[in-house]
Design an enzyme around this catalytic site. Structure first.
Site, PDB file in Angstrom:
ATOM      1  N   HIS A 198       0.852  -1.197   0.000  1.00 56.70           N
ATOM      2  CA  HIS A 198       0.000   0.000   0.000  1.00 56.70           C
ATOM      3  C   HIS A 198       0.889   1.249   0.000  1.00 56.70           C
ATOM      4  O   HIS A 198       2.088   1.163   0.227  1.00 56.70           O
ATOM      5  CB  HIS A 198      -0.930   0.025   1.216  1.00 56.70           C
ATOM      6  CG  HIS A 198      -2.117  -0.880   1.076  1.00 56.70           C
ATOM      7  ND1 HIS A 198      -2.084  -2.201   1.454  1.00 56.70           N
ATOM      8  CD2 HIS A 198      -3.366  -0.658   0.581  1.00 56.70           C
ATOM      9  CE1 HIS A 198      -3.265  -2.759   1.202  1.00 56.70           C
ATOM     10  NE2 HIS A 198      -4.064  -1.846   0.665  1.00 56.70           N
TER      11      HIS A 198
ATOM     12  N   LYS B  86      -0.474   4.729   4.650  1.00 55.98           N
ATOM     13  CA  LYS B  86      -1.395   3.790   5.294  1.00 55.98           C
ATOM     14  C   LYS B  86      -0.955   3.542   6.736  1.00 55.98           C
ATOM     15  O   LYS B  86       0.222   3.292   7.002  1.00 55.98           O
ATOM     16  CB  LYS B  86      -1.471   2.471   4.513  1.00 55.98           C
ATOM     17  CG  LYS B  86      -2.525   1.525   5.060  1.00 55.98           C
ATOM     18  CD  LYS B  86      -2.849   0.407   4.103  1.00 55.98           C
ATOM     19  CE  LYS B  86      -3.862  -0.574   4.672  1.00 55.98           C
ATOM     20  NZ  LYS B  86      -5.176   0.019   4.954  1.00 55.98           N
TER      21      LYS B  86
END
Ligand code: NAD
Length: 263
Positions: free
Chosen positions: A153, A157
């Site tokens: 990600h 995040k």
């Protein structure tokens, strides 16, 4: 002609809420009838741009909400609790993508499913829903193969592993008659533990979300990979789930029910 689905969005000025409102502009089978934002939000009381009813304004509560068929929620735990109260009082179906739900609210949601139709998912991508099903079946069909989940990600995040990676881990553990608590390997040193579900996390740049679900045998391996390149997939999946859930009986429903039978 079937009247359009009367839909409310909770968390309407958030990233996901805005993505949903965009999609709703183009959806002739649904009408946005209520859009709830955080009390104190700059949007509160403003006209909702592009709403079919040109006079619809953002609201910060449910008090003056009109009749609704389905509430779609992407907000936070407290806001989800308020939306749930409204759904229970009026018998409205609820689709929720909000994550970070504590045990108390999770128990309330489970209890509420005895009275209204509820569909929750940590990931509303239809691709991930299908990947989860294939992975669950593969984990059961290849019981001796090692299970590894790799996710990537963007650099901002906060949680790791992702909620989707954990959900994949839970699905595979259940397919092998165990639990993720009993089998997860989040950190490694030394040899692989038999029967474990391993997790690896990559963070960087603007990666929207990638999940690799690996089954590794001797001399061969199976790799199931999903790559998200656009956040609107989650809004599309939630809207599809809302159409599907309308009119369903009370119960806890899942995206797996929405995709139905494959083939
Ligand atoms: P966001 O922070 O951009 O939006 C959340 C919105 O909820 C904000 O606008 C906030 O003001 C609003 N809110 C807070 N209190 C409220 C209240 N009392 N009433 C109404 N609205 C209120 O976050 P986001 O990216 O839109 O994500 C929202 C949630 O959805 C998070 O829990 C996130 O993890 C989750 N999410 C789930 C999926 C999925 O596929 N399931 C995908 C993306 C995000």
């Amino acid at each position: 002609m079937t009247p359009p689905l009367r839909l409310a969005v909770n968390g309407a000025s958030g990233r996901m809420g805005r993505a949903l409102l965009e999609l709703l502009h183009a959806d002739e089978d649904a009408e946005l009838v209520h859009a709830v934002v955080r009390p104190g939000s700059d949007d509160d009381g403003q006209l909702v741009p592009g709403a079919a009813s040109g006079s619809l304004r953002y609201a910060h509560d449910w008090i003056h909400a009109p009749p609704i068929d389905v509430v779609v929620d992407f907000s936070g735990a407290a806001a989800l609790g308020q939306a749930l109260d409204h759904c229970l009082t009026h018998g409205i179906a609820l689709v929720s993508g909000t994550t970070g739900v504590d045990d108390g609210l999770a128990a309330r949601l489970a209890d509420a499913a005895g009275k209204i139709a509820i569909l929750r998912a940590a990931n509303f991508s239809m691709g991930v829903a299908v990947l989860t099903r294939l992975w669950r079946e593969a984990a059961a069909a290849l019981p001796a193969w090692d299970l590894e989940i790799v996710e990537a990600h963007h650099r901002h995040k906060r949680d790791a592993p992702s909620g989707t990676a954990l959900a994949l881990g839970r699905a595979a553990a259940a397919a092998r008659q165990t639990t993720l608590d009993a089998s997860a390997a989040f950190e490694r040193s030394g040899e692989r533990v038999d029967g474990s579900v391993g997790f690896a996390v990559v963070r960087g740049g603007d990666v929207v979300g990638e999940h690799q679900a690996l089954l590794i045998g001797t001399g061969e391996r199976l790799e199931l990979v999903h790559r998200a390149t656009d956040r609107s997939i989650f809004a599309r999946g939630a809207l599809r789930a809302a159409h599907w859930l309308a009119g369903k009986p009370a119960g806890e429903w899942h995206l797996d029910d929405v995709i139905g039978r494959l083939g």
